[in-house]
Motif scaffolding. Structure first.
Motif, short mmCIF file in Angstrom:
data_model
loop_
_atom_site.label_atom_id
_atom_site.label_comp_id
_atom_site.label_asym_id
_atom_site.label_seq_id
_atom_site.Cartn_x
_atom_site.Cartn_y
_atom_site.Cartn_z
N GLU A 109 0.68 -1.40 0.46
CA GLU A 109 -0.11 -0.48 -0.02
C GLU A 109 0.95 0.85 0.41
O GLU A 109 2.38 0.88 0.60
N THR A 110 -0.02 2.21 -0.60
CA THR A 110 0.91 3.32 -0.34
C THR A 110 -0.38 4.85 0.28
O THR A 110 -1.11 4.64 -0.15
N TYR A 111 0.57 5.35 0.69
CA TYR A 111 -0.15 7.11 1.35
C TYR A 111 0.52 8.41 1.11
O TYR A 111 1.25 8.30 0.53
N ILE A 112 -1.01 9.38 0.65
CA ILE A 112 -0.85 10.57 0.82
C ILE A 112 -1.45 11.16 1.63
O ILE A 112 -2.67 10.51 1.64
N ASP A 113 -0.47 11.91 2.33
CA ASP A 113 -1.13 13.11 3.26
C ASP A 113 -1.82 11.92 4.19
O ASP A 113 -2.48 11.96 5.23
N GLY A 114 -1.24 10.48 4.81
CA GLY A 114 -1.86 9.47 5.50
C GLY A 114 -3.58 8.99 4.65
O GLY A 114 -4.14 8.22 5.07
N VAL A 115 -3.78 9.73 3.42
CA VAL A 115 -4.66 9.06 2.84
C VAL A 115 -4.69 7.68 2.12
O VAL A 115 -3.43 8.42 1.32
N ALA A 116 -4.81 6.74 1.64
CA ALA A 116 -4.98 6.02 1.08
C ALA A 116 -4.78 6.26 -0.17
O ALA A 116 -5.55 6.96 -1.36
N ALA A 117 -3.57 5.92 -1.19
CA ALA A 117 -3.49 5.69 -2.46
C ALA A 117 -3.12 5.22 -3.61
O ALA A 117 -3.86 5.07 -4.51
#
Length: 532
Positions: A521-529
């Motif tokens: 998984e990756t997250y941007i600004d703590g939101v799943a991307a």
């Protein structure tokens, strides 16, 4: 959140991380962060190791999406030159009459004798429809007679400025070199639709995210749809957030513009100015291509290539290079100058030493690839405020060819000198140049540590090997710094909550296995991307 590898040498591991407003507000033990939680808190406990989002500082989204569906004739897919021809014949047979046959990733330097795909060979593959093959470096293309005719390129065509239409005894061979000539050849191709562009961009960026990348630099914006490309990225992100943050480098040579100043004016008129944009899509740099491809023997060297009398050539005159650099500097852009051969590094460095001292600001100018350098050049780069970004898998894929048939052992030992760059006090990064190589930062970092060649398993220039920590910094903190993203590349309070969930902690794992570490998984600004 479980196991967290922060990438921060002062506090390398943590048990829990708290995020608010897209930024990290706490790192430590679960007990230490307990006061930062409340009834509305969302808790994540991923099954893996949390690491900083990886940074890809040089890749090509636009030209890559143009070729997404082209036939793969890379050395990996076609180990023999006969396999290349067979793949092209099969593609031609599957293509409707009159339609283009298109292939990508051909690289003659990886075959015995460095065979070229001339128009005569390609005419025998397909004579009734245009056929174009793009070199893996993207600095060359190969065309049959029908493709040359479709582009209006004839034996009488003049050489485009900065490009080459190869001729023998006044007759086109079908080989064209460098962006101006390649763009001439590709101009008649139907442009993808808006839907195809949107699909392609998301496909490419999702591939990046699947390797743990959360931020990337698009290294030559404007090559497919001109100055409108940046606006397209904003529209796409507005419709649905992109899976990776995009920093753009505006190409300094666009069709229809006679001078670099005209190109700069076009970007400005489109509202694309230095550091304009937002947290997901931002314009940051001015891209200049000073020479060609080393494996294509068009990189510019101080000494000739093996078996030749020429060491390649520069794409600009000295005056022209200064003019194009000034056009970017006058508007406040970070310079991003493609330099492959040691003569190209010298050529661009002399111009930088002349022009940069009179300029203010921390723009972090860059030399792209800086593939073959001298100690003196690295020292002067540090003094001039220029940092290198290395295509590290040049060593992995082409190291043996450079050593044995293209440059010779001594110059090949000066390839991608990451350790020497560190010793010179520089902040280097490493990149993929996608789709020259695949986006796989951890594999590129492995190459930086091991410098082991794909062809024979030997080690090229062992004194240029770096420590695991130095290699990882080149795909995290240093790469983030180079793209003016100081709030990324590390997990620390105050930084953006951009992170990836991976199978193992590369800061403690054996570098031998880094290429096998998968991103879940990756997250941007703590939101799943991204979720694999």
């Amino acid at each position: 959140m479980g196991r967290i590898a922060t990438g921060d040498p002062h506090s390398p591991v943590a048990e829990a991380m708290a995020v608010s407003g897209g930024r990290i507000v706490g790192l430590g033990s679960v007990d230490e962060l307990d006061g930062l939680t409340g009834p509305s808190t969302t808790r994540l406990a991923p099954d893996g190791v949390v690491i900083p989002g990886l940074i890809e500082p040089h890749a090509h989204v636009w030209v890559s999406l143009l070729t997404l569906d082209w036939t793969d004739v890379s050395h990996a897919a076609c180990p023999r030159i006969d396999d290349v021809v067979a793949a092209l014949r099969a593609a031609a047979a599957a293509t409707a009459p009159g339609q283009y046959v298109l292939a990508k990733l051909f690289d003659p330097s990886l075959y015995p004798g460095e065979p070229a795909l001339t128009r005569d060979i390609l005419d025998r593959v397909a004579s009734d429809r245009p056929l174009v093959v793009l070199n893996a470096s993207m600095h060359f293309a190969y065309a049959n007679s029908a493709a040359l005719a479709a582009a209006g390129i004839t034996d009488a065509s003049p050489q485009p400025a900065g490009g080459t239409l190869e001729k023998v005894d006044g007759r086109l061979t079908g080989i064209v070199g460098e962006s101006p000539a390649v763009m001439m050849l590709l101009a008649p191709l139907p442009h993808p639709s808006a839907d195809d562009i949107a699909r392609g961009i998301r496909q490419v960026l999702t591939e990046f995210a699947g390797r743990g990348v959360t931020s990337m630099r698009e290294a030559m914006s404007g090559t497919l749809a001109g100055v409108s490309e940046v606006a397209m990225l904003h529209r796409l992100n507005g419709a649905a957030r992109l899976p990776v943050r995009v920093s753009t480098a505006q190409f300094s040579a666009l069709p229809g513009c006679a001078t670099p100043a005209e190109v700069a004016a076009m970007w400005k008129a489109a509202g694309v100015t230095p550091f304009s944009g937002d947290e997901m899509v931002r314009a940051d740099a001015w891209k200049i291509v000073a020479d060609g491809s080393n494996q294509g023997r068009s990189g510019y060297f101080l000494q000739p290539y093996l078996g030749e009398t020429s060491g390649g050539h520069a794409n600009w005159t000295p005056e022209g290079l200064r003019e194009v650099m000034r056009a970017g500097l006058d508007d406040g852009w970070q310079l991003m100058v493609h330099t492959n051969g040691d003569a190209a590094v010298e050529f661009a460095l002399e111009a930088a030493e002349e022009l940069l001292p009179a300029r203010d600001g921390d723009l972090r100018h860059r030399f792209e690839h800086a593939s073959v350098t001298t100690d003196d050049q690295l020292t002067r780069m540090a003094a001039a405020g220029v940092s290198p970004s290395f295509l590290m898998d040049h060593v992995y894929y082409w190291g043996a060819a450079f050593r044995d048939t293209i440059l010779g052992e001594a110059r090949a030992a000066r390839l991608d000198r990451l350790a020497s760059a560190y010793r010179a006090g520089l902040r280097p990064s490493i990149h993929s140049d996608y789709n020259v190589t695949i986006v796989h930062p951890l594999r590129s970092a492995r190459t930086a540590v091991l410098r082991r060649l794909d062809a024979d398993g030997s080690v090229l220039a062992p004194d240029e090997r770096v420590s695991p920590a130095e290699a990882l910094a080149a795909i995290t903190t240093h790469a983030a710094w180079q793209i003016h993203a100081d709030d990324r590349g590390m997990l620390r309070p105050g930084m953006r909550a951009d992170f990836a969930v991976v199978d193992a902690d590369p800061w403690t794992a054996d570098p031998e296995g880094w290429a096998e570490i998968g991103a879940q998984e990756t997250y941007i600004d703590g939101v799943a991307a991204f979720s694999g």
